[in-house]
Design an enzyme around this catalytic site. Structure first.
Site, PDB file in Angstrom:
ATOM      1  N   ASP A 312       0.805  -1.140  -0.123  1.00  0.00           N
ATOM      2  CA  ASP A 312       0.024   0.146   0.016  1.00  0.00           C
ATOM      3  C   ASP A 312       0.778   1.128  -0.063  1.00  0.00           C
ATOM      4  O   ASP A 312       1.306   1.913  -0.926  1.00  0.00           O
ATOM      5  CB  ASP A 312      -0.977  -0.087   1.168  1.00  0.00           C
ATOM      6  CG  ASP A 312      -1.667   1.220   1.524  1.00  0.00           C
ATOM      7  OD1 ASP A 312      -1.819   1.989   0.590  1.00  0.00           O
ATOM      8  OD2 ASP A 312      -2.312   1.506   2.309  1.00  0.00           O
ATOM      9  N   ASP A 349      15.412  16.456 -11.372  1.00  0.00           N
ATOM     10  CA  ASP A 349      14.310  15.912 -10.693  1.00  0.00           C
ATOM     11  C   ASP A 349      14.113  16.176  -9.175  1.00  0.00           C
ATOM     12  O   ASP A 349      14.916  15.946  -8.314  1.00  0.00           O
ATOM     13  CB  ASP A 349      14.598  14.305 -10.715  1.00  0.00           C
ATOM     14  CG  ASP A 349      13.429  13.321 -10.478  1.00  0.00           C
ATOM     15  OD1 ASP A 349      12.450  14.090  -9.948  1.00  0.00           O
ATOM     16  OD2 ASP A 349      13.239  12.266 -10.672  1.00  0.00           O
ATOM     17  N   GLU A 353      12.902  10.333  -5.567  1.00  0.00           N
ATOM     18  CA  GLU A 353      13.875   9.507  -6.294  1.00  0.00           C
ATOM     19  C   GLU A 353      14.911  10.044  -7.069  1.00  0.00           C
ATOM     20  O   GLU A 353      16.250   9.850  -6.701  1.00  0.00           O
ATOM     21  CB  GLU A 353      12.957   8.872  -7.459  1.00  0.00           C
ATOM     22  CG  GLU A 353      12.112   7.881  -7.094  1.00  0.00           C
ATOM     23  CD  GLU A 353      10.738   8.510  -6.922  1.00  0.00           C
ATOM     24  OE1 GLU A 353      10.760   9.607  -6.463  1.00  0.00           O
ATOM     25  OE2 GLU A 353       9.587   7.732  -7.083  1.00  0.00           O
TER      26      GLU A 353
END
Lengths: 375, 566
Positions: A312, A349, A353
């Site tokens: 989840d 970015d 990540e």
């Protein structure tokens, strides 16, 4: 939070000592009874002891006293070894929970003493374990909150991902219904004053530790089935040994009691029976080394049956953010080149990540100057 | 390579070559798929069902199957008792043979109803033709019972989750009419044309060249011999069984009879592949069984062809191998082959005297029965193997750290309990029985002197063999044992009963329980049960259970005798 591999040695002095003590305590028939195979071995040992005494009182048909004593000693050693294996595994489990608790207790807390040694509201760093209910402590940006509590002053953004798995920081402030903070979470900005609301040992994290530690050994379904199988085998070999007596009579070959008992103990699945309980604990131990906390041997077994894992969000006491941990270049591709390409691709970015890739490249010291430059 | 061994090879290869297509056919019979015999037998089946008031379409669960099986077996047993104890005055008794005593009738009835065919009597003097015929009927029925219950287990092994496992009576009738009967007709015809009697006349008389008057027993022998071989029954028409020249006149009939022993047990393995649509599992089972069978066979053939060391010591050459207790027309290799096939399959017919085998060849025969699942009896052989599969699945499941699954069904404590009890039963019956008789004999050798023709280790082997043979529902004997006494009749009768029905109830219960469980599709982590590795695992489990539990007994019997003879 960093991943650190535990490098426990198999035999640590303290553990061994505890296990040795336990292996004698576990000779109690009431405890042994739970493991039918070892229980029969124990019965055999007691019986052999009787035979030894019998020989001492002048019985001549059962072989020499020394021979019988050696058999008895070997049986006793077998029992002790099985107990030792189990006790060692148990002690290791306990030691792990202890170390977990220790790190927990060692979290520094900036406790505020209303009347200090020198000033009023003096602040002093104490281990979190010394915080009692009603104490007040201070947390600043970068601190880990040492104890569950309620904010009495200030407002702060808190990273609760370790507990809730929510990666976005949440805002907590005094007053209202958003004032509670949980131990183990991290303050990201600002400064808050918190009043401890739980007794030591009752906080959220403590309960989790108790869960790990108190994982009392439930028998797993497979273990139950295995016990049945082993009991079955034990029964077969009881039959084999008992029937050997009339066979021996027929062949006019008297067989000594010691020989019967040795044959029996050799035949029954003593090894599996003796180590059975240690196996489950060893499984939990293995999982813990991979930084997975299993509540019981049963859970390890269930884990073995998993085919698909659905996530989840990130777990409860994990880092809570997606994070790059490895560069996995294809064959024939230089790791540096690969890392460089990754870094270039992730510069702009801003997601976790992207950031973590650049962080990873730095820690790997892949072309450090290059990383610095782009910073 | 000499011709005797070529003969053995020929017999085995021929059997396998015939068993593969037969297995497919049996699979079709189980699944009620269309076969070319339908036109002939559908009306026959319908008559049976109409007469019995049976609805063949009504599906049963595993408990209903078992109660149907046990009920009709009880009826057959009572009927058989009645006939055997009263055949002296019943019709079809031209030779005037007497009725049986109660204990012998009990033993014989149990023995034939349980597919054992342990014979504590000699057919030509102990039974009327009606007695022979009723026993022949049990040979069909008990074999069909085994096949039918095996079909139930096959059905339960399918993927779906259900408790409806077909109709027992339908399987029973179809097994008899579609499988046993046609094959028996073929074999009986071959035998009859080779000289086996098939009539209802009394003894024939002729005057031999020496001038003696010889009485030759006749009767419906060919029919009985055909089914005794095909249904792994083994109860011969004549006392010496297939060593008798009228039961087994020449080498060709020996090939046919020996082939019939193994045919259906092997074919059933391939039928499994057809029914559950997984040929690889069938081949795995076949490979494990064959490996065990060949090991026993090599041992037996080697020691029989080598000859008897005791005779060699006397300075007598034995170019033919050990010929004691063997028929010259078969020779030691074919006799040893028969000896092993008949014991691994719970058949129990003999074409040579197992009592006279060299010790280690005798041990092969004993081991075949102790394991009782290398091919095994029709139907029940696979059920025994099924227990070993369950245990092997369980152990290897634990080794790879997953809940054990077999064919997509989880194996849990309940199934293990049943499997453990069944695995326990066979050693218990054999060892406890032998222990009881050894105890009686050892403490009062004078009272039981009539039991053993041979003292020492061989005498022990004789008692061990008798109980092993009863417990394996085999029925062959080490004939040195004086076994027609109340002790042996009753003890062996009880052993046969327990050893027949409990090992049927256990596997059917397991299969029934598993069939009701949820089917878990195979994934990458599933333990593959159709691989060689798993096959080796099963073999090891069989070896451990059999070797460890029987080794002490074997050591005191055949192994001690072997070293005594050296």
């Amino acid at each position: 939070m960093s991943i650190h591999r535990r490098t426990n040695k198999l035999f640590e002095g303290a553990l061994v000592k505890e296990a040795l003590k336990q292996s004698f305590v576990k000779l109690d028939p009431r405890i042994q009874f739970r493991n039918p195979v070892m229980f029969t071995v124990e019965l055999c040992t007691i019986f052999m002891l009787g035979v030894c005494i019998w020989i001492m009182n002048g019985e001549a048909s059962q072989g020499s006293l020394l021979y019988n004593i050696i058999i008895t000693a070997i049986l006793l050693l077998t029992l002790l070894f099985a107990n030792f294996a189990e006790a060692l595994a148990e002690a290791r489990g306990k030691a792990q929970a202890n170390s977990l608790r220790k790190t927990r207790e060692d979290t520094p807390a900036k406790k505020i003493f209303p009347v200090g040694e020198m000033y009023v509201n003096e602040m002093k760093v104490v281990p979190s374990s010394q915080l009692a209910k009603g104490d007040i402590f201070l947390c600043e940006a970068g601190d880990t909150i040492p104890m569950d509590g309620e904010i009495i002053e200030g407002i702060a953004t808190i990273d609760e991902s370790a507990i809730t798995g929510e990666s976005a920081p949440v805002i907590r402030e005094s007053g209202g219904d958003k004032s509670s903070v949980t131990g183990g979470t991290k303050v990201l900005s600002d400064k808050i004053k918190v009043r401890v609301t739980t007794e030591p040992g009752e906080s959220f994290l403590d309960k989790m530790i108790a869960l790990v530690e108190g994982a009392s050994r439930q028998k797993t379904p497979n273990e139950i089935a295995l016990t049945i199988l082993l009991a079955g085998f034990t029964l077969i070999f009881i039959i084999v040994c008992v029937t050997l007596k009339p066979f021996g009579d027929y062949a006019s070959t008297p067989i000594t009691i010691a020989a019967f008992i040795s044959l029996f103990v050799c035949l029954i699945p003593t090894t599996i029976g003796g180590l059975l309980s240690a196996i489950g604990i060893a499984g939990m131990d293995r999982a813990l080394r991979a930084n997975v906390i299993t509540k019981s041997g049963k859970a390890v077994e269930t884990a073995g049956d998993l085919d698909t894992l659905l996530l989840d969000k990130t777990g409860t006491i994990t880092i809570g953010n997606r994070k790059a941990t490895h560069f996995w270049p294809e064959k024939d591709i230089d790791e540096n080149v690969f890392a460089e390409a990754c870094v270039l691709a992730s510069i702009a970015d801003e997601t976790p990540e992207g950031k973590s890739i650049i962080e990873l490249a730095e820690t790997k010291q892949v072309k450090k100057p290059f990383c610095k430059m782009i910073k | 390579m000499n011709t005797e061994i070529l003969g053995v090879l020929l017999m085995y290869l021929l059997t396998v070559a015939l068993a593969i297509p037969l297995g497919r056919y049996i699979g079709k019979v189980f699944e009620s798929d269309r076969t070319w015999l339908d036109r002939l037998f559908n009306p026959v089946d319908k008559t049976f069902f109409k007469l019995g008031g049976i609805d063949p379409k009504k599906e049963m669960n595993w408990k209903q199957h078992l109660s149907a099986l046990l009920t009709i077996n009880l009826v057959w047993f009572l009927l058989s008792m009645f006939v055997l104890m009263n055949m002296g005055w019943l019709p079809l008794n031209p030779d005037g043979n007497p009725s049986m005593t109660a204990d012998l009738a009990f033993n014989t009835s149990v023995s034939f109803v349980t597919n054992t065919n342990l014979q504590h009597y000699s057919g030509e003097t102990g039974l009327s033709y009606l007695g022979q015929l009723i026993l022949m009927l049990w040979q069909f029925i008990s074999a069909a019972t085994g096949i039918a219950i095996c079909a139930v287990v096959f059905r339960a092994m399918k993927e779906k989750t259900t408790d409806k496992l077909g109709n027992f009576y339908s399987y029973l009738v179809r097994s008899a009419t579609r499988i046993l009967f046609p094959l028996a007709v073929v074999v009986a015809l071959i035998l009859a044309f080779n000289g086996t009697p098939m009539n209802f006349e009394g003894k024939a008389q002729y005057v031999s060249m020496q001038g003696d008057t010889v009485n030759v027993s006749r009767g419906p022998a060919a029919a009985m011999i055909a089914i005794k071989q095909l249904g792994t029954n083994g109860g011969g028409y004549y006392g010496p069984n297939s060593a008798h020249p009228l039961e087994n006149p020449n080498y060709f009939t020996n090939i046919v009879e020996n082939l019939s022993i193994l045919l259906i047990p092997i074919a059933l393995v391939f039928a499994l592949g057809y029914v559950i649509k997984r040929k690889k599992i069938a081949w795995m089972v076949f490979a494990v069984m064959t490996l065990g069978f060949l090991l026993l066979l090599f041992n037996a053939v080697y020691f029989e062809m080598k000859g008897n060391p005791a005779i060699a010591k006397m300075g007598i050459a034995q170019p033919l191998g050990s010929m004691e207790g063997k028929e010259v027309r078969f020779g030691p290799a074919a006799s040893a082959y028969w000896g092993v096939t008949t014991t691994v399959t719970s058949n129990g017919s003999v074409n040579s005297m197992h009592d006279s085998f060299t010790p280690l060849a005798g041990m092969s025969a004993l081991l075949g029965m102790m394991i009782n699942s290398f091919y095994g009896g029709v139907g029940v052989g696979f059920l025994n193997f099924y227990i070993f599969i369950i245990i092997a699945v369980f152990i290897s499941g634990l080794m790879v750290g997953r809940t054990p699954e077999f064919l997509g069904k989880k194996i849990e404590a309940k199934e293990m309990k049943i499997a453990a009890i069944i695995a326990l039963l066979h050693p218990l019956l054999i060892l406890a029985g032998t222990a009881l008789s050894s105890y009686l004999y050892a403490h009062n050798p004078a009272a039981y002197a009539g039991w053993l023709n041979n003292p020492g280790n061989h005498g022990f082997s004789e008692m061990l063999y008798e109980f092993t043979s009863s417990s394996a529902n085999n029925g062959s004997g080490f004939e040195g044992l004086g076994d027609n006494t109340p002790f042996w009749n009753i003890a062996c009768g009880i052993v046969m009963l327990l050893a027949r029905f409990l090992p049927i109830i256990g596997p059917v219960a397991i299969a029934g329980i598993l069939a009701k469980k949820k089917y878990i599709p195979e994934s990458a982590g599933t333990l593959k049960t159709d691989t060689g590795t798993f096959g080796i695992m099963v073999f090891v489990v069989i070896f451990i259970v059999a070797a460890l539990s029987f080794f002490p007994a074997l050591a005191l019997g055949p192994i001690a005798e072997y070293f005594g003879m050296k």
